[in-house]
Design an enzyme around this catalytic site. Structure first.
Site, PDB file in Angstrom:
ATOM      1  N   GLY A  13       0.811  -1.245  -0.073  1.00 27.48           N
ATOM      2  CA  GLY A  13       0.005   0.004  -0.151  1.00 27.48           C
ATOM      3  C   GLY A  13       0.971   1.287  -0.036  1.00 27.48           C
ATOM      4  O   GLY A  13       0.332   2.426   0.396  1.00 27.48           O
ATOM      5  N   ASP A  58       0.185  -7.869  -5.394  1.00 25.03           N
ATOM      6  CA  ASP A  58      -1.013  -8.010  -5.256  1.00 25.03           C
ATOM      7  C   ASP A  58      -1.324  -8.643  -3.767  1.00 25.03           C
ATOM      8  O   ASP A  58      -0.948 -10.037  -3.950  1.00 25.03           O
ATOM      9  CB  ASP A  58      -1.902  -8.943  -6.265  1.00 25.03           C
ATOM     10  CG  ASP A  58      -3.417  -9.175  -5.992  1.00 25.03           C
ATOM     11  OD1 ASP A  58      -3.780  -8.785  -5.017  1.00 25.03           O
ATOM     12  OD2 ASP A  58      -3.820 -10.088  -7.082  1.00 25.03           O
ATOM     13  N   TYR A 148     -15.562  -3.155   6.137  1.00 27.50           N
ATOM     14  CA  TYR A 148     -14.166  -2.621   6.462  1.00 27.50           C
ATOM     15  C   TYR A 148     -13.936  -2.954   8.164  1.00 27.50           C
ATOM     16  O   TYR A 148     -12.948  -3.428   8.572  1.00 27.50           O
ATOM     17  CB  TYR A 148     -14.032  -1.255   6.277  1.00 27.50           C
ATOM     18  CG  TYR A 148     -13.012  -0.515   6.627  1.00 27.50           C
ATOM     19  CD1 TYR A 148     -11.642  -0.703   5.672  1.00 27.50           C
ATOM     20  CD2 TYR A 148     -12.791   0.248   7.748  1.00 27.50           C
ATOM     21  CE1 TYR A 148     -10.542  -0.049   6.175  1.00 27.50           C
ATOM     22  CE2 TYR A 148     -11.555   1.001   8.063  1.00 27.50           C
ATOM     23  CZ  TYR A 148     -10.425   0.756   7.257  1.00 27.50           C
ATOM     24  OH  TYR A 148      -9.226   1.415   7.222  1.00 27.50           O
TER      25      TYR A 148
END
Ligand code: SER
Length: 323
Positions: A13, A58, A148
């Site tokens: 990220g 990924d 989330y």
């Protein structure tokens, strides 16, 4: 328990809101070549691409992580790759796959290769309506209503499990909304607190997607980075909590933020048109008790609403002047 410090770090990220700044900071500390930035779709910024290695990873594919860990002889992972809360409500299946699957893969790679340390951010999204919303304590009922949040609670438990069962040195914090000037967040409920600055400077007008009285806990990026680094550097004997630590910088309503911005840009006007994200915001705490982090590893934020607002406006104004 290792108690060792990281030598070569992988940041997943790394092109995201937190990753783009944390990676650069870690490179200053550990050397550019010792911090491998990993992104998925987004291209790295020039700053990120020039300051050290960049790879596409990924996280929902374990081999994709394993290969890079092997290639660079990585010994620690800062795992930031994640789908945020608002996008997570639009695509709950994707959020589970990336957020839960990604964390599981990172923990498995770390276990198999006996890595030194894993840092993983949890969020205030672990809390739901059943928790006290003011000064929400570290240990309380966790019944989130977003995918989330569900993945964050499950992720916290998984981290704790890997610590207890496999002795993996995994550390985490429950970040509040993060405000920053370098990279825009994407798809979160707290994004309005960043967008408002860009629009205030550009158009002197912003339409906010939560109500004026919506209060949420927030933190300015320098404190967000400081928290990750302070926690990572703390002696393992001080880290009693292996789920994730409550953390906060400040709390304010959307209206209070607009008023603070108006002190610098008097013509600024803000209107409020709540959308589906209001419901998410209403299920989260208004303020957080981070006493346990303060006590166990000396957490202390630097920025309040006034300091943060002044700095954001200065940084964004300076950037606009240069471009
Ligand atoms: N800032 C995040 C979001 O809004 C919460 O962790 O999704």
């Amino acid at each position: 328990m290792s108690g060792k410090t990281p030598r070569r770090i992988l940041v997943t990220g790394a092109t995201g809101q937190i990753g783009s700044e944390l990676t650069v900071e870690l490179r200053k500390m550990y050397g550019g070549d010792n911090v491998i930035a990993a992104g998925h779709r987004r291209k790295p910024s020039e700053k990120l691409a020039k300051s050290g290695p960049f790879e596409y990873v990924d996280v929902s594919d374990r081999d994709s992580i394993g290969k890079i860990v092997e290639k660079y002889d990585v010994d620690s992972i800062f795992h930031l790759a994640s789908v945020l809360s608002a996008v997570g409500e639009e695509k709950p299946q994707l959020a589970w796959k990336v957020n839960m699957g990604g964390l599981y893969n990172v923990l498995e790679v770390a276990r198999e290769r006996e890595l030194t340390m894993v840092f993983w951010p949890s969020s205030i999204a672990v809390f739901g309506q059943e928790a006290t919303r003011v000064n929400t304590p570290q240990n309380t009922v966790l019944i989130p209503r977003t995918m989330y949040g569900v993945a964050k609670v499950a992720g916290e438990l998984l981290c704790n499990y890997y610590f207890l069962r496999f002795g993996l040195d995994v550390r985490g914090v429950r970040y509040p909304g993060i405000i920053s000037s370098e990279t825009l967040p994407g798809g979160g409920t707290t994004d309005y607190a960043v967008e408002i600055f860009y629009e205030a400077l550009k158009k002197k007008q912003y339409t906010c997607f939560v109500r004026e009285d919506t209060m949420l806990p927030m933190m300015y990026m320098p404190d967000c980075i400081k928290a990750a680094i302070d926690l990572m550097e703390a002696d393992p004997s001080r880290i009693k909590c292996r789920t994730s630590y409550n953390l906060t910088g400040m709390s304010f309503s959307a209206g209070e933020l607009a008023a603070e911005i108006r002190k610098h840009i008097p013509e600024f006007e803000c209107e409020y048109k709540p959308d589906f994200r209001q419901k998410i915001a209403d299920s989260w705490p208004m303020s957080i008790d981070d006493g346990v982090a303060r006590e166990e590893w000396g957490w202390k934020p630097t920025y309040d609403l006034a300091d943060m607002t002044k700095d954001m406006i200065e940084k964004l104004t300076e950037r606009a002047r240069q471009t």
